[in-house]
Design a protein around this motif. Structure first.
Motif, PDB file in Angstrom:
ATOM      1  N   ALA A  13       0.834  -1.199   0.000  1.00 48.45           N
ATOM      2  CA  ALA A  13       0.000   0.000   0.000  1.00 48.45           C
ATOM      3  C   ALA A  13       0.872   1.255   0.000  1.00 48.45           C
ATOM      4  CB  ALA A  13      -0.930  -0.007   1.207  1.00 48.45           C
ATOM      5  N   MET A  14       1.945   1.250   0.772  1.00 53.65           N
ATOM      6  CA  MET A  14       2.845   2.402   0.822  1.00 53.65           C
ATOM      7  C   MET A  14       3.525   2.607  -0.528  1.00 53.65           C
ATOM      8  SD  MET A  14       4.436   2.091   4.639  1.00 53.65           S
ATOM      9  CE  MET A  14       5.507   3.487   4.416  1.00 53.65           C
ATOM     10  N   LEU A  15       3.943   1.524  -1.161  1.00 53.43           N
ATOM     11  CA  LEU A  15       4.579   1.607  -2.470  1.00 53.43           C
ATOM     12  C   LEU A  15       3.624   2.226  -3.490  1.00 53.43           C
ATOM     13  CD1 LEU A  15       6.954   0.939  -4.390  1.00 53.43           C
ATOM     14  CD2 LEU A  15       5.843  -1.260  -4.782  1.00 53.43           C
ATOM     15  N   LEU A  16       2.383   1.774  -3.501  1.00 50.37           N
ATOM     16  CA  LEU A  16       1.402   2.325  -4.437  1.00 50.37           C
ATOM     17  C   LEU A  16       1.125   3.795  -4.150  1.00 50.37           C
ATOM     18  CD1 LEU A  16      -1.099  -0.662  -4.641  1.00 50.37           C
ATOM     19  CD2 LEU A  16       0.544   0.068  -6.376  1.00 50.37           C
ATOM     20  N   LEU A  17       1.069   4.175  -2.893  1.00 47.22           N
ATOM     21  CA  LEU A  17       0.818   5.560  -2.516  1.00 47.22           C
ATOM     22  C   LEU A  17       1.957   6.461  -2.986  1.00 47.22           C
ATOM     23  CD1 LEU A  17      -0.816   7.706  -0.928  1.00 47.22           C
ATOM     24  CD2 LEU A  17       0.584   7.105   1.045  1.00 47.22           C
ATOM     25  N   PHE A  18       3.193   6.073  -2.699  1.00 48.45           N
ATOM     26  CA  PHE A  18       4.334   6.897  -3.086  1.00 48.45           C
ATOM     27  C   PHE A  18       4.515   6.951  -4.598  1.00 48.45           C
ATOM     28  CE2 PHE A  18       5.863   5.927   1.337  1.00 48.45           C
ATOM     29  CZ  PHE A  18       5.638   7.206   1.806  1.00 48.45           C
ATOM     30  N   THR A  19       4.201   5.858  -5.286  1.00 47.39           N
ATOM     31  CA  THR A  19       4.298   5.849  -6.746  1.00 47.39           C
ATOM     32  C   THR A  19       3.292   6.821  -7.352  1.00 47.39           C
ATOM     33  OG1 THR A  19       5.012   3.545  -6.732  1.00 47.39           O
ATOM     34  CG2 THR A  19       4.182   4.406  -8.807  1.00 47.39           C
ATOM     35  N   SER A  20       2.068   6.811  -6.848  1.00 51.10           N
ATOM     36  CA  SER A  20       1.064   7.723  -7.389  1.00 51.10           C
ATOM     37  C   SER A  20       1.414   9.170  -7.066  1.00 51.10           C
ATOM     38  CB  SER A  20      -0.327   7.378  -6.853  1.00 51.10           C
ATOM     39  OG  SER A  20      -0.388   7.586  -5.455  1.00 51.10           O
ATOM     40  N   MET A  21       2.022   9.428  -5.918  1.00 51.33           N
ATOM     41  CA  MET A  21       2.437  10.784  -5.576  1.00 51.33           C
ATOM     42  C   MET A  21       3.548  11.254  -6.506  1.00 51.33           C
ATOM     43  SD  MET A  21       2.303  10.616  -1.421  1.00 51.33           S
ATOM     44  CE  MET A  21       3.254  12.090  -1.228  1.00 51.33           C
ATOM     45  N   ALA A  22       4.475  10.375  -6.832  1.00 44.91           N
ATOM     46  CA  ALA A  22       5.580  10.740  -7.711  1.00 44.91           C
ATOM     47  C   ALA A  22       5.084  11.042  -9.120  1.00 44.91           C
ATOM     48  CB  ALA A  22       6.623   9.624  -7.743  1.00 44.91           C
ATOM     49  N   LEU A  23       4.110  10.301  -9.582  1.00 45.47           N
ATOM     50  CA  LEU A  23       3.582  10.523 -10.925  1.00 45.47           C
ATOM     51  C   LEU A  23       2.757  11.795 -11.013  1.00 45.47           C
ATOM     52  CD1 LEU A  23       2.534   6.887 -11.856  1.00 45.47           C
ATOM     53  CD2 LEU A  23       4.531   8.152 -12.660  1.00 45.47           C
ATOM     54  N   ALA A  24       2.259  12.278  -9.905  1.00 47.98           N
ATOM     55  CA  ALA A  24       1.405  13.473  -9.899  1.00 47.98           C
ATOM     56  C   ALA A  24       2.209  14.768  -9.895  1.00 47.98           C
ATOM     57  CB  ALA A  24       0.482  13.432  -8.686  1.00 47.98           C
ATOM     58  N   GLN A  25       3.512  14.686 -10.032  1.00 47.54           N
ATOM     59  CA  GLN A  25       4.354  15.867  -9.946  1.00 47.54           C
ATOM     60  C   GLN A  25       4.606  16.555 -11.283  1.00 47.54           C
ATOM     61  OE1 GLN A  25       5.334  17.153  -6.998  1.00 47.54           O
ATOM     62  NE2 GLN A  25       4.031  15.561  -6.148  1.00 47.54           N
ATOM     63  N   ARG A  27       4.217  19.035 -14.211  1.00 42.62           N
ATOM     64  CA  ARG A  27       3.643  20.365 -14.407  1.00 42.62           C
ATOM     65  C   ARG A  27       4.198  20.927 -15.707  1.00 42.62           C
ATOM     66  NH1 ARG A  27       3.806  22.236  -8.508  1.00 42.62           N
ATOM     67  NH2 ARG A  27       1.923  21.240  -7.777  1.00 42.62           N
ATOM     68  N   THR A  28       3.424  21.767 -16.358  1.00 43.94           N
ATOM     69  CA  THR A  28       3.885  22.435 -17.564  1.00 43.94           C
ATOM     70  C   THR A  28       4.289  23.857 -17.205  1.00 43.94           C
ATOM     71  OG1 THR A  28       2.399  21.118 -18.929  1.00 43.94           O
ATOM     72  CG2 THR A  28       3.251  23.149 -19.890  1.00 43.94           C
ATOM     73  N   VAL A  29       5.500  24.208 -17.562  1.00 43.12           N
ATOM     74  CA  VAL A  29       6.020  25.551 -17.305  1.00 43.12           C
ATOM     75  C   VAL A  29       6.049  26.285 -18.636  1.00 43.12           C
ATOM     76  CG1 VAL A  29       7.990  26.876 -16.474  1.00 43.12           C
ATOM     77  CG2 VAL A  29       7.432  24.686 -15.415  1.00 43.12           C
ATOM     78  N   THR A  30       5.508  27.488 -18.667  1.00 48.49           N
ATOM     79  CA  THR A  30       5.498  28.281 -19.896  1.00 48.49           C
ATOM     80  C   THR A  30       6.090  29.659 -19.621  1.00 48.49           C
ATOM     81  OG1 THR A  30       3.287  29.123 -19.462  1.00 48.49           O
ATOM     82  CG2 THR A  30       3.436  27.126 -20.779  1.00 48.49           C
ATOM     83  N   GLY A  31       6.540  30.290 -20.667  1.00 51.48           N
ATOM     84  CA  GLY A  31       7.090  31.628 -20.508  1.00 51.48           C
ATOM     85  C   GLY A  31       7.608  32.173 -21.820  1.00 51.48           C
ATOM     86  N   VAL A  44      16.429  29.412 -27.797  1.00 49.11           N
ATOM     87  CA  VAL A  44      17.084  29.342 -26.490  1.00 49.11           C
ATOM     88  C   VAL A  44      16.666  28.038 -25.802  1.00 49.11           C
ATOM     89  CG1 VAL A  44      17.312  30.432 -24.230  1.00 49.11           C
ATOM     90  CG2 VAL A  44      17.121  31.845 -26.283  1.00 49.11           C
ATOM     91  N   ASN A  45      17.633  27.288 -25.274  1.00 47.43           N
ATOM     92  CA  ASN A  45      17.341  26.052 -24.551  1.00 47.43           C
ATOM     93  C   ASN A  45      16.875  26.370 -23.140  1.00 47.43           C
ATOM     94  OD1 ASN A  45      18.131  24.356 -26.676  1.00 47.43           O
ATOM     95  ND2 ASN A  45      20.266  24.479 -26.054  1.00 47.43           N
ATOM     96  N   VAL A  46      15.776  25.729 -22.736  1.00 42.70           N
ATOM     97  CA  VAL A  46      15.227  25.878 -21.393  1.00 42.70           C
ATOM     98  C   VAL A  46      15.176  24.481 -20.787  1.00 42.70           C
ATOM     99  CG1 VAL A  46      13.255  26.640 -20.031  1.00 42.70           C
ATOM    100  CG2 VAL A  46      13.814  27.814 -22.161  1.00 42.70           C
ATOM    101  N   ILE A  47      15.875  24.291 -19.647  1.00 44.42           N
ATOM    102  CA  ILE A  47      15.958  22.979 -19.017  1.00 44.42           C
ATOM    103  C   ILE A  47      15.526  23.089 -17.563  1.00 44.42           C
ATOM    104  CG2 ILE A  47      17.509  21.083 -18.400  1.00 44.42           C
ATOM    105  CD1 ILE A  47      19.250  21.908 -20.771  1.00 44.42           C
ATOM    106  N   VAL A  48      14.739  22.106 -17.086  1.00 47.24           N
ATOM    107  CA  VAL A  48      14.338  22.046 -15.689  1.00 47.24           C
ATOM    108  C   VAL A  48      15.569  21.669 -14.879  1.00 47.24           C
ATOM    109  CG1 VAL A  48      12.838  20.937 -13.996  1.00 47.24           C
ATOM    110  CG2 VAL A  48      11.994  21.378 -16.307  1.00 47.24           C
ATOM    111  N   LYS A  49      15.925  22.506 -13.925  1.00 48.33           N
ATOM    112  CA  LYS A  49      17.143  22.318 -13.138  1.00 48.33           C
ATOM    113  C   LYS A  49      17.148  20.937 -12.461  1.00 48.33           C
ATOM    114  CE  LYS A  49      19.901  24.603  -9.607  1.00 48.33           C
ATOM    115  NZ  LYS A  49      20.005  25.783  -8.746  1.00 48.33           N
ATOM    116  N   GLY A  50      18.254  20.246 -12.583  1.00 49.46           N
ATOM    117  CA  GLY A  50      18.419  18.942 -11.952  1.00 49.46           C
ATOM    118  C   GLY A  50      17.827  17.788 -12.739  1.00 49.46           C
TER     119      GLY A  50
END
Length: 64
Positions: A13-25, A27-31, A44-50
């Motif tokens: 149950a914990m594995l399923l909970l953490f997996t679903s939380m990780a997948l819910a992260q 987001r689309t960044v625009t600018g 211009v290249n735009v990269i999500v840090k890390g």
């Protein structure tokens, strides 16, 4: 056999909970990237840090 299922129930149950939380992260960044004069900067290249996730700005300097 019931003890095996009970002992695996909580970790599973914990594995399923953490997996679903990780997948819910996702987001689309625009600018818009502009120079000091306010003109859009294309290519211009735009990269999500890390991460290796990124994109390139279009002809008007917009990215998503």
């Amino acid at each position: 056999m019931k003890k095996l299922y009970r002992s695996m129930g909580l970790p599973l149950a914990m594995l399923l909970l953490f997996t679903s939380m990780a997948l819910a992260q996702n987001r689309t960044v625009t600018g818009t990237i502009t120079d000091e004069n306010g003109s859009g900067m294309p290519g211009v290249n735009v990269i999500v840090k890390g991460t290796s996730t990124g994109t390139t700005s279009d002809a008007d300097g917009k990215y998503s």
